[in-house]
Write a protein that holds these residues in place. Sequence first.
Motif, short mmCIF file in Angstrom:
data_model
loop_
_atom_site.label_atom_id
_atom_site.label_comp_id
_atom_site.label_asym_id
_atom_site.label_seq_id
_atom_site.Cartn_x
_atom_site.Cartn_y
_atom_site.Cartn_z
N MET A 1 67.90 -106.41 -29.99
CA MET A 1 69.09 -106.77 -30.58
C MET A 1 69.27 -108.35 -30.55
N ASN A 2 69.84 -108.97 -31.48
CA ASN A 2 69.97 -110.38 -31.57
C ASN A 2 71.72 -110.77 -31.68
N LEU A 3 72.14 -111.84 -31.62
CA LEU A 3 73.48 -112.20 -31.72
C LEU A 3 74.10 -111.88 -33.39
N ARG A 4 73.18 -112.20 -34.27
CA ARG A 4 73.59 -111.97 -35.82
C ARG A 4 73.62 -110.57 -35.86
N GLN A 5 73.12 -109.81 -35.43
CA GLN A 5 73.12 -108.19 -35.56
C GLN A 5 74.55 -107.81 -35.01
N LEU A 6 74.85 -108.36 -33.84
CA LEU A 6 75.95 -107.97 -33.00
C LEU A 6 77.35 -108.59 -33.78
N GLU A 7 77.21 -109.75 -34.31
CA GLU A 7 78.48 -110.25 -35.27
C GLU A 7 78.54 -109.44 -36.38
N LEU A 39 70.17 -103.07 -35.97
CA LEU A 39 70.84 -102.90 -34.64
C LEU A 39 70.71 -101.49 -34.28
N GLU A 40 70.77 -100.65 -35.34
CA GLU A 40 71.08 -98.96 -34.80
C GLU A 40 69.59 -98.82 -34.42
N ARG A 41 68.54 -99.21 -34.66
CA ARG A 41 67.24 -98.99 -34.36
C ARG A 41 67.03 -99.72 -33.00
N SER A 42 67.80 -100.70 -32.67
CA SER A 42 67.48 -101.42 -31.61
C SER A 42 68.27 -100.47 -30.30
N VAL A 43 69.34 -99.91 -30.50
CA VAL A 43 70.29 -99.38 -29.56
C VAL A 43 69.75 -97.89 -29.58
N GLY A 44 69.32 -97.24 -30.48
CA GLY A 44 68.89 -96.06 -30.53
C GLY A 44 69.95 -95.06 -30.85
N PHE A 45 71.12 -95.27 -31.63
CA PHE A 45 71.88 -94.42 -31.79
C PHE A 45 72.73 -94.70 -32.99
N LEU A 55 83.69 -96.83 -43.74
CA LEU A 55 82.65 -96.51 -42.56
C LEU A 55 83.61 -96.23 -41.45
N ILE A 56 83.47 -95.02 -40.67
CA ILE A 56 83.94 -94.77 -39.52
C ILE A 56 83.05 -95.05 -38.20
N PRO A 57 83.31 -95.74 -37.28
CA PRO A 57 82.49 -96.03 -36.01
C PRO A 57 82.40 -94.47 -35.29
N THR A 58 81.26 -94.42 -34.91
CA THR A 58 81.04 -93.36 -34.12
C THR A 58 81.52 -93.40 -32.54
N VAL A 59 81.35 -92.52 -31.77
CA VAL A 59 81.99 -92.62 -30.54
C VAL A 59 81.29 -93.63 -29.77
N GLU A 60 79.99 -93.35 -29.86
CA GLU A 60 79.06 -94.22 -29.04
C GLU A 60 79.31 -95.65 -29.58
N ALA A 61 79.55 -95.91 -30.81
CA ALA A 61 79.83 -97.46 -31.58
C ALA A 61 81.02 -97.87 -30.68
N ARG A 62 82.09 -96.98 -30.65
CA ARG A 62 83.52 -97.45 -30.03
C ARG A 62 83.15 -98.10 -28.76
#
Length: 308
Positions: A1-7, A39-45, A55-62
């Motif tokens: 993952m990188n900062l741009r994905q997190l942004e 980012l989803e591919r990077s974190v695995g969920f 869009l609704i964030p998943t529990v994992e996303a929250r």
Amino acid sequence: MNLRQLEAFRATIRCGSITGAAEMMHVSQPSVSRLIADLERSVGFALFQRNGRGLIPTVEARTFYQAVEGMFVGVDRLQDLADSIRTTSGGVVSVGTIQSISTIELPRAVNSLIQRYPDIRVMIHARNTPAILDAVQLHQFDLGVVGRQPPYDGVETLFQTAAPYVCLMPEDHPLVGLAGPVDLEILAEQEDFVTFGGAFPDAMMSMDSSLSQRLQSRSRLSSTNMPVAAALVRETGVLAIADPFSAEQAVRMGGVAFRPILQNLTYYVSIVCGGRARLSRQAAEFSEILAEQLDQRVKLANSFSSGS
């Protein structure tokens, strides 16, 4: 993952849509979608579930978002700190300077600096070159303005230049107003000179030794600094060999004038520091301001010397 994905993830959480996140980040919607997918591919969920047009964030996303938001709070604080450092007008700049630069060029540079930084404090110390070099090495001065020919041991040179010496004389002297340089070989047979400590500065030792001896033999007056030498020229009618900076100071005091010299006698000026990396932004800017002024002054001195 990188900062741009997190942004992109953070913006999507805040806005609730890819469209809003794209507007916040000033990029296209496909760019945000791609960043989220990467980012989803990077974190695995999965991070979001679609709900109509939103869009609704998943529990994992929250859970993940809490950590991401904490990281960005730190980044925001760093930006605030950077903004504060960039816009601050305070601080102290300490400068050691030789006397020839202390009353005209240096005050001009100080004025330019305090116009840029209203809260800056500038401390000026007038000393000779060896004392300035020692103080700069010990980090007692941020900057040193020194004479004598480089190199200088133990300091870093930020700027250096050289200008021709001139002949200082009373303003009513017969040589004043004549064209061209004066010849010291001729003057040594006709005029008395002020010396410096009974001799001439080391920087002028390029002078022919026999000429130096003849000038010294005609000297009954000696001084350890140029203001006193200029006063002696003004009051007694003797001549002096002066650097162009001191000569300008003397002319402003009145009663004296100067002429270029045929012989090639060079006066050196340098700006030094204990290390470029140790300088504050204000000190570095002050060095640049003063260097530009000295460069312009030397151009004028060279033009005067060449008669152009």
